[in-house]
Design an enzyme around this catalytic site. Structure first.
Site, PDB file in Angstrom:
ATOM      1  N   LYS A 185       0.847  -0.938  -0.037  1.00 34.42           N
ATOM      2  CA  LYS A 185       0.045  -0.424   0.169  1.00 34.42           C
ATOM      3  C   LYS A 185       0.901   1.501   0.181  1.00 34.42           C
ATOM      4  O   LYS A 185       1.724   1.729   1.336  1.00 34.42           O
ATOM      5  CB  LYS A 185      -0.996  -0.125   1.346  1.00 34.42           C
ATOM      6  CG  LYS A 185      -1.932   1.106   1.569  1.00 34.42           C
ATOM      7  CD  LYS A 185      -2.467   1.213   2.772  1.00 34.42           C
ATOM      8  CE  LYS A 185      -1.630   2.890   3.300  1.00 34.42           C
ATOM      9  NZ  LYS A 185      -1.235   4.198   1.910  1.00 34.42           N
ATOM     10  N   GLU A 261      10.885   1.535   9.456  1.00 36.54           N
ATOM     11  CA  GLU A 261      11.800   2.189   9.133  1.00 36.54           C
ATOM     12  C   GLU A 261      10.666   3.959   9.522  1.00 36.54           C
ATOM     13  O   GLU A 261      10.163   3.787   8.887  1.00 36.54           O
ATOM     14  CB  GLU A 261      12.093   2.138   7.947  1.00 36.54           C
ATOM     15  CG  GLU A 261      12.735   1.024   7.652  1.00 36.54           C
ATOM     16  CD  GLU A 261      14.214   0.635   7.667  1.00 36.54           C
ATOM     17  OE1 GLU A 261      15.043   1.955   8.047  1.00 36.54           O
ATOM     18  OE2 GLU A 261      14.741  -0.193   7.832  1.00 36.54           O
ATOM     19  N   CYS A 295      13.607  11.165   6.053  1.00 39.70           N
ATOM     20  CA  CYS A 295      13.691  10.547   6.972  1.00 39.70           C
ATOM     21  C   CYS A 295      15.478  10.717   7.941  1.00 39.70           C
ATOM     22  O   CYS A 295      16.189  10.585   8.899  1.00 39.70           O
ATOM     23  CB  CYS A 295      13.884   9.064   7.413  1.00 39.70           C
ATOM     24  SG  CYS A 295      14.872   8.440   6.189  1.00 39.70           S
ATOM     25  N   GLU A 392      11.704  16.358  14.092  1.00 40.87           N
ATOM     26  CA  GLU A 392      11.058  15.853  12.116  1.00 40.87           C
ATOM     27  C   GLU A 392      10.803  17.671  11.250  1.00 40.87           C
ATOM     28  O   GLU A 392       9.390  17.825  11.829  1.00 40.87           O
ATOM     29  CB  GLU A 392      10.855  14.826  11.531  1.00 40.87           C
ATOM     30  CG  GLU A 392      11.811  14.161  11.304  1.00 40.87           C
ATOM     31  CD  GLU A 392      11.311  12.930  10.253  1.00 40.87           C
ATOM     32  OE1 GLU A 392       9.286  12.471  10.560  1.00 40.87           O
ATOM     33  OE2 GLU A 392      11.775  12.319   9.828  1.00 40.87           O
TER      34      GLU A 392
HETATM   35  P1  NAP Z   1       2.569   8.605   7.789  1.00 39.59           P
HETATM   36  O1  NAP Z   1       2.252   9.793   7.882  1.00 39.59           O
HETATM   37  O2  NAP Z   1       3.552   7.805   8.735  1.00 39.59           O
HETATM   38  O3  NAP Z   1       2.519   7.228   6.145  1.00 39.59           O
HETATM   39  C1  NAP Z   1       3.045   6.387   6.219  1.00 39.59           C
HETATM   40  C2  NAP Z   1       2.428   5.226   5.496  1.00 39.59           C
HETATM   41  O4  NAP Z   1       1.824   4.949   6.015  1.00 39.59           O
HETATM   42  C3  NAP Z   1       1.457   5.890   4.197  1.00 39.59           C
HETATM   43  O5  NAP Z   1       1.194   4.948   2.926  1.00 39.59           O
HETATM   44  C4  NAP Z   1      -0.068   6.004   5.198  1.00 39.59           C
HETATM   45  O6  NAP Z   1      -0.998   6.460   4.063  1.00 39.59           O
HETATM   46  C5  NAP Z   1       0.310   4.719   5.895  1.00 39.59           C
HETATM   47  N1  NAP Z   1      -1.026   4.869   7.337  1.00 39.59           N
HETATM   48  C6  NAP Z   1      -0.966   6.201   7.430  1.00 39.59           C
HETATM   49  N2  NAP Z   1      -1.536   6.119   8.513  1.00 39.59           N
HETATM   50  C7  NAP Z   1      -2.174   4.409   8.411  1.00 39.59           C
HETATM   51  C8  NAP Z   1      -2.835   3.618   9.404  1.00 39.59           C
HETATM   52  N3  NAP Z   1      -3.419   4.256  10.400  1.00 39.59           N
HETATM   53  N4  NAP Z   1      -2.919   2.279   9.335  1.00 39.59           N
HETATM   54  C9  NAP Z   1      -2.070   2.287   7.983  1.00 39.59           C
HETATM   55  N5  NAP Z   1      -1.495   2.956   6.989  1.00 39.59           N
HETATM   56  C10 NAP Z   1      -1.195   4.187   7.876  1.00 39.59           C
HETATM   57  O7  NAP Z   1       4.071   9.153   7.132  1.00 39.59           O
HETATM   58  P2  NAP Z   1       4.640   9.915   5.673  1.00 39.59           P
HETATM   59  O8  NAP Z   1       4.511  11.352   5.930  1.00 39.59           O
HETATM   60  O9  NAP Z   1       4.176   9.280   4.499  1.00 39.59           O
HETATM   61  O10 NAP Z   1       6.188  10.096   5.549  1.00 39.59           O
HETATM   62  C11 NAP Z   1       7.204  10.316   6.196  1.00 39.59           C
HETATM   63  C12 NAP Z   1       7.483   9.829   7.464  1.00 39.59           C
HETATM   64  O11 NAP Z   1       8.157   8.914   6.835  1.00 39.59           O
HETATM   65  C13 NAP Z   1       8.820  10.555   7.976  1.00 39.59           C
HETATM   66  O12 NAP Z   1       8.542  10.061   9.566  1.00 39.59           O
HETATM   67  C14 NAP Z   1      10.279   9.558   8.030  1.00 39.59           C
HETATM   68  O13 NAP Z   1      10.688  10.001   8.167  1.00 39.59           O
HETATM   69  C15 NAP Z   1       9.267   8.809   7.238  1.00 39.59           C
HETATM   70  N6  NAP Z   1      10.568   8.083   6.746  1.00 39.59           N
HETATM   71  C16 NAP Z   1      11.024   6.369   7.102  1.00 39.59           C
HETATM   72  C17 NAP Z   1      11.988   6.367   6.143  1.00 39.59           C
HETATM   73  C18 NAP Z   1      13.336   5.319   7.423  1.00 39.59           C
HETATM   74  O14 NAP Z   1      13.719   4.400   6.421  1.00 39.59           O
HETATM   75  N7  NAP Z   1      13.229   5.125   8.293  1.00 39.59           N
HETATM   76  C19 NAP Z   1      12.688   5.801   4.913  1.00 39.59           C
HETATM   77  C20 NAP Z   1      11.464   7.678   4.834  1.00 39.59           C
HETATM   78  C21 NAP Z   1      10.661   7.756   5.399  1.00 39.59           C
HETATM   79  P3  NAP Z   1      -1.595   7.792   3.349  1.00 39.59           P
HETATM   80  O15 NAP Z   1      -0.654   8.609   4.182  1.00 39.59           O
HETATM   81  O16 NAP Z   1      -2.187   6.715   2.001  1.00 39.59           O
HETATM   82  O17 NAP Z   1      -2.511   7.735   4.721  1.00 39.59           O
END
Ligand code: NAP
Length: 489
Positions: A185, A261, A295, A392
């Site tokens: 997803k 991650e 990240c 962040e």
């Molecule tokens: P996010 O809001 O946590 O969303 C990540 C994914 O999870 C998206 O596909 C989102 O879908 C989904 N999601 C959200 N709520 C969910 C739930 N309740 N159940 C299941 N899936 C759910 O993060 P983001 O804003 O997309 O990405 C930024 C974050 O990712 C930052 O904190 C960054 O540091 C982190 N990141 C970490 C790494 C690493 O390797 N450590 C790499 C890249 C990014 P929808 O958005 O469609 O709801």
């Protein structure tokens, strides 16, 4: 597709439906969700908006394909990845444009991400045939131990919007190589790169049901029942720490294997003895790659007093000279942030720091007009208790603070719940090793502003996550170890 693809042609070429059991099909009720161009705010296209029932269909397909995929010869699993790698590289230009349109990053960076994403497939194509086991004599000399590794089983893969293709191949690559089927997803804001990717994998010979893609505006409502269903045996998630925590809780009920991650808050330490030219180059990369929406982005700069003024002056000169604009325009470095909420978050972090005494050397505001642009910003005298030092940022903002001693630098660097990556600039080998060992992070960039590499184990400690992606350990996340106690008479 032609050599200089048009924006409409790359969007038109992508399947917009759900990809389940090797077939494209609309969401139930033909529901769709819009995908926006963050540089204009305009709608690029609509994609299928999956319901929980569609999610269940995708899991059914992954479960049905699991047994035969696990038996599929590892060499053939690897060759599907290898052919996919080659197609991704051939179509880099079209895929890069698609990525820039949905995510905003400059074209040069999108080209880099497509190549980086493809490399995970090349790497795991090679790893598919290196899944080994063991044979040992028991300590009592009588029995024998056989150790053998098997796929974990159907896996749920969830990816964020900031690296819309590479975060997918980093999971799909090892899952396919290990013999796991999956439901993936992508984030609702950037589904097109993933849909293009699975189309390419199908062309490369991926059997039906091995990788299924669902796009939805209702992540929680679609994913939670799949986690609680019990047939998926693994969740691999990349995203924020807050969502990761929630998913870990959900996974506890059926004791799913998890890889997490999560978020980061990278410190960037520059000592008086550093090569300052290299430190500035590294800072630009660590701060501005992906418009700061990574990240791994340097979130806090700590510079030793002797070179602090020079570092701040030179970083300010470089940051303020970066062209801002739509990622499709030649020479642009600062594309738009993903949405208006991102602009509001960055603005409030900067205001909070300024209210607490920080000084703005350049930038410090959004850009008027359509799209979600924020000026490259440098701040000094940023207090350790400001939100900028702990949250962040996910934007092109560089907060600088000064330190005097090595112990102080280490204490400030580690003063965070996160532990993904730290950057360190020094030319003293003793200091380099001492500080590297003391930093609480899964990865350290030593005189280097970028750490991501498919051949290296990527991942964090503390609230930045569990497990590693890439490297020789990346495939372990999708393998179980089975030990057979052999009785000999
Ligand atoms: P996010 O809001 O946590 O969303 C990540 C994914 O999870 C998206 O596909 C989102 O879908 C989904 N999601 C959200 N709520 C969910 C739930 N309740 N159940 C299941 N899936 C759910 O993060 P983001 O804003 O997309 O990405 C930024 C974050 O990712 C930052 O904190 C960054 O540091 C982190 N990141 C970490 C790494 C690493 O390797 N450590 C790499 C890249 C990014 P929808 O958005 O469609 O709801």
């Amino acid at each position: 597709m032609n050599a200089t693809p048009s924006e409409s042609s790359v969007v038109d070429a992508v399947g917009k439906d759900l990809f389940i059991d090797g077939k494209w099909r609309p969401a139930s009720g033909s529901k769709t969700l819009p995908v926006h161009d963050p540089s204009t705010g305009e709608v690029l296209c609509e994609v299928a908006d999956a319901s929980p029932a569609d999610g269940k269909d995708a899991l059914d397909a992954a479960v049905a394909a699991q047994a035969s995929w696990a038996k599929h010869p590892p060499r053939e699993r690897g060759e599907i990845l290898r052919r996919s790698y080659e197609l991704l590289m051939e179509r880099n230009e079209e895929l890069a444009l698609l990525m820039t349109l949905e995510m905003g990053k400059p074209l040069a960076e999108s080209r880099g991400e497509v190549a980086y994403a493809a490399e995970f497939f090349r790497w795991f194509a090679e790893e598919a045939v290196r899944i080994d086991g063991g044979y040992a004599v028991a300590p009592n000399g009588k029995g024998r131990f056989l150790v053998h590794r098997q796929p974990v089983g159907p896996s749920l893969l969830i990816t964020p919007w900031n690296f819309p293709m590479a975060m997918g191949t980093r999971k799909i690559g090892p899952a396919v190589a290990a013999g796991c089927t999956s439901v993936i997803k992508p984030a609702a804001q950037t589904p097109l790169s993933m849909l293009a990717l699975v189309g390419i994998m199908a062309e490369a010979g991926l059997p039906e049901g091995v990788v299924n893609v669902i796009t939805t505006s209702n992540s929680g409502g679609v994913i939670e029942p799949l986690i609680r269903d019990g047939r998926a045996r693994k969740l691999s998630f990349t995203g924020s720490t807050s969502v990761g925590r929630k998913l870990l809780e959900q996974c506890s009920e059926k004791v799913l294997r998890t890889s997490m991650e999560l978020g980061g808050n990278a410190p960037f330490l520059v000592f008086d003895d550093a090569d300052i030219d290299a430190a500035i180059e590294g800072a630009m990369l660590a701060k501005l790659r992906n418009i700061g929406e990574a990240c791994t982005a340097a979130n806090r700069f700590y510079v030793q007093r002797g070179i602090a003024d020079e570092f701040a002056r030179r970083l300010t000169e470089r940051m303020s000279a970066q062209p801002i604009g739509r990622g499709t325009e030649e020479g642009v470095v600062i594309g738009p942030l993903i949405d208006e909420a991102a602009i509001e978050k960055v603005s409030s972090l900067v205001s909070d720091a300024v209210d607490r005494g920080a000084k703005v050397l350049t930038g410090g505001a959004g850009v008027d007009g359509p799209g979600h642009f924020y000026q490259p910003t440098v701040l000094t005298d940023v207090p350790q208790d400001s939100r900028l030092a702990h949250d962040e940022i996910f934007g092109p903002v560089a907060p600088i603070n000064v330190f005097d001693t090595e112990d102080e630098a280490i204490a400030k660097a580690n003063d965070t719940e996160y532990g993904l990556v730290s950057y360190l600039y020094t030319q003293d080998i003793n200091r380099a090793l001492r500080v590297t060992e003391a930093l609480e992070a899964g990865m350290v960039g030593l005189n280097q502003g970028i750490v991501s590499n498919p051949a290296a184990p990527f991942g964090g400690i503390k609230h930045s996550g569990l497990g590693r992606e890439g490297g020789t350990v990346g495939i372990d996340e999708f393998l179980e170890t089975k030990y057979v106690a052999v009785g000999l008479s």
